[in-house]
Design a protein around this motif. Structure first.
Motif, mmCIF file in Angstrom:
data_model
loop_
_atom_site.group_PDB
_atom_site.id
_atom_site.type_symbol
_atom_site.label_atom_id
_atom_site.label_comp_id
_atom_site.label_asym_id
_atom_site.label_seq_id
_atom_site.Cartn_x
_atom_site.Cartn_y
_atom_site.Cartn_z
ATOM 1 N N ILE A 3 12.486 -2.768 -6.053
ATOM 2 C CA ILE A 3 11.416 -1.745 -6.388
ATOM 3 C C ILE A 3 11.688 -0.609 -5.338
ATOM 4 O O ILE A 3 11.674 0.509 -5.706
ATOM 5 C CB ILE A 3 10.177 -2.277 -6.172
ATOM 6 N N VAL A 4 12.442 -0.848 -4.085
ATOM 7 C CA VAL A 4 12.466 0.339 -3.259
ATOM 8 C C VAL A 4 13.807 1.020 -3.384
ATOM 9 O O VAL A 4 13.838 2.034 -3.392
ATOM 10 C CB VAL A 4 12.472 -0.388 -1.723
ATOM 11 N N ILE A 5 14.856 0.247 -3.907
ATOM 12 C CA ILE A 5 16.003 0.732 -4.304
ATOM 13 C C ILE A 5 15.724 1.814 -5.622
ATOM 14 O O ILE A 5 16.180 2.736 -5.668
ATOM 15 C CB ILE A 5 17.246 -0.386 -4.642
ATOM 16 N N GLU A 6 14.892 1.233 -6.620
ATOM 17 C CA GLU A 6 14.419 1.990 -7.744
ATOM 18 C C GLU A 6 13.751 3.255 -7.303
ATOM 19 O O GLU A 6 14.214 4.397 -7.735
ATOM 20 C CB GLU A 6 13.806 1.190 -8.872
ATOM 21 N N LEU A 7 12.738 2.991 -6.463
ATOM 22 C CA LEU A 7 12.088 4.272 -6.069
ATOM 23 C C LEU A 7 12.796 5.236 -5.268
ATOM 24 O O LEU A 7 12.848 6.518 -5.536
ATOM 25 C CB LEU A 7 10.988 3.920 -5.042
ATOM 26 N N ALA A 8 13.950 4.846 -4.477
ATOM 27 C CA ALA A 8 14.607 5.647 -3.739
ATOM 28 C C ALA A 8 15.671 6.393 -4.673
ATOM 29 O O ALA A 8 15.800 7.752 -4.322
ATOM 30 C CB ALA A 8 15.369 4.915 -2.661
ATOM 31 N N VAL B 255 5.798 -0.534 -10.046
ATOM 32 C CA VAL B 255 5.349 -0.891 -8.749
ATOM 33 C C VAL B 255 4.188 -1.674 -8.753
ATOM 34 O O VAL B 255 3.979 -2.857 -8.024
ATOM 35 C CB VAL B 255 4.962 0.267 -7.998
ATOM 36 N N GLU B 256 3.342 -1.740 -9.533
ATOM 37 C CA GLU B 256 2.179 -2.720 -9.939
ATOM 38 C C GLU B 256 2.538 -3.824 -10.103
ATOM 39 O O GLU B 256 2.034 -5.059 -9.565
ATOM 40 C CB GLU B 256 0.932 -1.915 -10.784
ATOM 41 N N SER B 257 3.494 -4.061 -11.062
ATOM 42 C CA SER B 257 3.932 -5.429 -11.642
ATOM 43 C C SER B 257 4.835 -5.933 -10.266
ATOM 44 O O SER B 257 4.807 -7.216 -10.084
ATOM 45 C CB SER B 257 5.195 -5.230 -12.732
ATOM 46 N N ALA B 258 5.565 -5.139 -9.407
ATOM 47 C CA ALA B 258 6.099 -5.940 -8.381
ATOM 48 C C ALA B 258 5.212 -6.421 -7.355
ATOM 49 O O ALA B 258 5.424 -7.572 -6.701
ATOM 50 C CB ALA B 258 7.079 -4.745 -7.793
ATOM 51 N N ILE B 259 4.168 -5.592 -7.088
ATOM 52 C CA ILE B 259 3.089 -6.056 -6.275
ATOM 53 C C ILE B 259 2.631 -7.171 -6.658
ATOM 54 O O ILE B 259 2.426 -8.115 -5.647
ATOM 55 C CB ILE B 259 2.011 -4.809 -5.890
ATOM 56 N N ARG C 183 0.875 -1.190 -0.150
ATOM 57 C CA ARG C 183 0.035 -0.004 0.058
ATOM 58 C C ARG C 183 0.888 1.296 -0.037
ATOM 59 O O ARG C 183 0.494 2.267 -0.805
ATOM 60 C CB ARG C 183 -1.016 -0.023 1.327
ATOM 61 N N ARG C 184 1.820 1.053 0.752
ATOM 62 C CA ARG C 184 2.640 2.308 1.027
ATOM 63 C C ARG C 184 3.623 2.640 -0.376
ATOM 64 O O ARG C 184 3.738 3.844 -0.706
ATOM 65 C CB ARG C 184 3.758 2.318 2.182
ATOM 66 N N ILE C 185 3.939 1.840 -0.923
ATOM 67 C CA ILE C 185 4.952 2.014 -2.092
ATOM 68 C C ILE C 185 4.078 2.318 -3.316
ATOM 69 O O ILE C 185 4.754 2.876 -4.141
ATOM 70 C CB ILE C 185 5.925 0.737 -2.545
ATOM 71 N N SER C 186 2.877 1.985 -3.433
ATOM 72 C CA SER C 186 1.813 2.421 -4.285
ATOM 73 C C SER C 186 1.534 3.813 -4.206
ATOM 74 O O SER C 186 1.585 4.523 -5.081
ATOM 75 C CB SER C 186 0.444 1.836 -4.071
ATOM 76 N N VAL C 187 1.793 4.308 -2.988
ATOM 77 C CA VAL C 187 1.303 5.639 -2.694
ATOM 78 C C VAL C 187 2.502 6.344 -3.241
ATOM 79 O O VAL C 187 2.343 7.466 -3.993
ATOM 80 C CB VAL C 187 1.042 6.118 -1.521
ATOM 81 N N ILE C 188 3.645 6.102 -2.777
ATOM 82 C CA ILE C 188 5.109 6.934 -3.073
ATOM 83 C C ILE C 188 5.064 6.794 -4.584
ATOM 84 O O ILE C 188 5.735 7.926 -5.032
ATOM 85 C CB ILE C 188 6.471 5.975 -2.427
ATOM 86 N N ALA C 189 4.916 5.837 -5.320
ATOM 87 C CA ALA C 189 5.063 5.821 -6.615
ATOM 88 C C ALA C 189 4.426 7.274 -7.416
ATOM 89 O O ALA C 189 4.957 7.768 -8.399
ATOM 90 C CB ALA C 189 4.674 4.542 -7.568
ATOM 91 N N TYR C 190 3.193 7.368 -6.821
ATOM 92 C CA TYR C 190 2.709 8.409 -7.451
ATOM 93 C C TYR C 190 2.579 9.730 -6.741
ATOM 94 O O TYR C 190 2.569 10.997 -7.377
ATOM 95 C CB TYR C 190 1.189 8.219 -7.702
ATOM 96 N N GLU C 191 2.995 9.773 -5.292
ATOM 97 C CA GLU C 191 2.915 11.121 -4.393
ATOM 98 C C GLU C 191 4.321 11.727 -4.736
ATOM 99 O O GLU C 191 4.405 12.743 -4.804
ATOM 100 C CB GLU C 191 2.719 11.009 -3.200
ATOM 101 N N ASP C 192 5.321 10.686 -4.573
ATOM 102 C CA ASP C 192 6.574 11.249 -4.646
ATOM 103 C C ASP C 192 7.720 11.273 -5.900
ATOM 104 O O ASP C 192 8.464 12.016 -6.150
ATOM 105 C CB ASP C 192 7.468 10.606 -3.494
#
Length: 403
Positions: free
Chosen positions: A311-316, A289-293, A268-277
């Motif tokens: 996915i978290v490394i790529e997000l960061a 992110v959706e594929s990873a989920i 849930r949190r990484i889904s929000v991060i992908a679009y908010e941040d």
């Protein structure tokens, strides 16, 4: 039944309390209150196992005052009534109350006037943030004291005291086992005592080495209660670390959630991060992110940890943009302020005056879409990144076509 080790070792004097040196010691607040034989209503807040109950009990014992202990959840209104009547009988009473943030309205209504009159002096305890969770009327009548997490050295000191005081007869605790207990207790002294006691009674010779402790507990005791602040603190820290592009901190907080096996909270949190941040700075992150989920749900733990790490490394490390987040909040804020207006007639349902953009060159025709009061309003402001630079150029071209 025999008392637990954590209760047996509860200090009788303030000087024996482990940690909380900002409150206890030479010329410190709590120590000076006891020295001056003066007590005010107060609330101790902080994580479990760091000394809230211990310090509360030491205070009343050192001051030699009459007191009662209640729990805001377990004890009913009748129990509270009895405490008030006892206070009236003796002129004053100290009430030590656990879980004070869960005090319901009936108990609050009973407690407030006796706090105000001084008939009862309250020492409250909570793991929640009192500024958010405790009734303001009660909070304003109490001094708030935050208790800090114990350090690993504090836990080691406590373990050494157990051996030295011979509370557990013939106990032999290896340094490796002591250090391991201190590390995995996550600053919770009660947990450390309980783990040591279980290890002690699980042996035949009272000798505790590293293997014995690891066989009992091989996961850290993270403070991770979904009903309290600690749970949300970890989720918040994960998002803020990703937002701040700190990949190592991001992986640390992800690891905490993985160890707690909280897959739903993570996705849930990484889904929000992908679009908010990340947003429009890297629009494909939402798809990734959706594929990873979906993969995480398919394989579950422990393999899901690998997918989440990727996915978290790529997000960061991804470029960041909150332009969409700011844009929609700006539009919503205008609505809340009453800046709305009517939908222009030519874009209402079945309007004959509507100009169909696909019938025009470049699929564009100048016409009004925003309500008249907002006609010059701009919510979306492109930020300086690869993708939004192209959006910025498109907006410039549209402005020229509107001139």
């Amino acid at each position: 039944m025999e008392e637990l080790l954590a209760i047996k070792l509860r200090p009788e004097k303030l000087n024996d309390v482990i940690g909380q040196s900002h409150l206890i010691g030479d010329n410190k607040i709590i120590s000076n209150l006891i020295k001056n034989k003066k007590l005010f209503s107060m609330i101790f807040y902080g994580k479990p196992g760091i000394g809230k109950t211990t310090i509360s009990l030491v205070i009343v014992k050192e001051l030699n005052v009459r007191y009662r202990q209640l729990n805001a959840v377990i004890n009913n209104k009748k129990d509270f009534d009895m405490v008030v009547e006892e206070a009236k009988m003796y002129g004053n009473l100290v009430l030590i109350m656990d879980e004070i943030h869960r005090l319901n309205k009936d108990k609050q209504d009973l407690l407030l006037p006796v706090l105000e009159s001084g008939l009862i002096t309250l020492i409250g305890m909570t793991t929640a943030n009192p500024y958010h969770s405790i009734n303001p009327a009660i909070r304003s009548r109490c001094q708030l004291f935050e208790l800090y997490e114990l350090k690993i050295d504090d836990i080691k000191l406590a373990m050494d005291r157990v051996v030295k005081n011979k509370v557990l007869p013939n106990l032999v605790l290896s340094l490796e086992a002591r250090d391991y207990i201190a590390r995995i207790s996550s600053n919770d002294l009660r947990y450390a005592y309980n783990l040591l006691e279980i290890a002690y009674y699980s042996t035949t010779d009272q000798k505790i080495d590293l293997d014995i402790v690891k066989n009992i507990a091989n996961k850290p005791n993270y403070f991770h209660d979904k009903n309290d602040d600690g749970y949300y603190d970890v989720l918040s820290a994960l998002q803020k670390s990703i937002r701040g592009s700190d990949v190592n901190a991001s992986l640390h907080y992800l690891a905490r959630l993985i160890v707690a096996e909280d897959l739903e909270a993570i996705i849930r949190r990484i889904s929000v991060i992908a679009y908010e941040d990340i947003g429009l700075a890297n629009p494909m992150m939402g798809v990734k992110v959706e594929s990873a989920i979906n993969l995480c749900k398919l394989v579950g733990f422990p393999e899901a940890r690998i997918i989440l790490a990727n996915i978290v490394i790529e997000l960061a490390l991804s470029p960041k943009s909150n332009s969409a987040y700011l844009a929609i909040d700006g539009a919503i804020n205008d609505l809340k302020l009453g800046s709305c207006g009517n939908v222009p007639n030519h874009i209402k349902t079945n309007s004959k005056d509507y100009l169909y953009p696909h019938n025009y060159p470049f699929h564009y025709v100048k016409q009004q879409y925003l309500p008249t009061p907002l006609i010059d309003k701009k919510y979306y402001h492109p930020q300086d990144n690869k993708y939004e630079k192209s959006y910025k150029e498109i907006l410039k071209q549209l402005e020229k076509m509107n001139q």
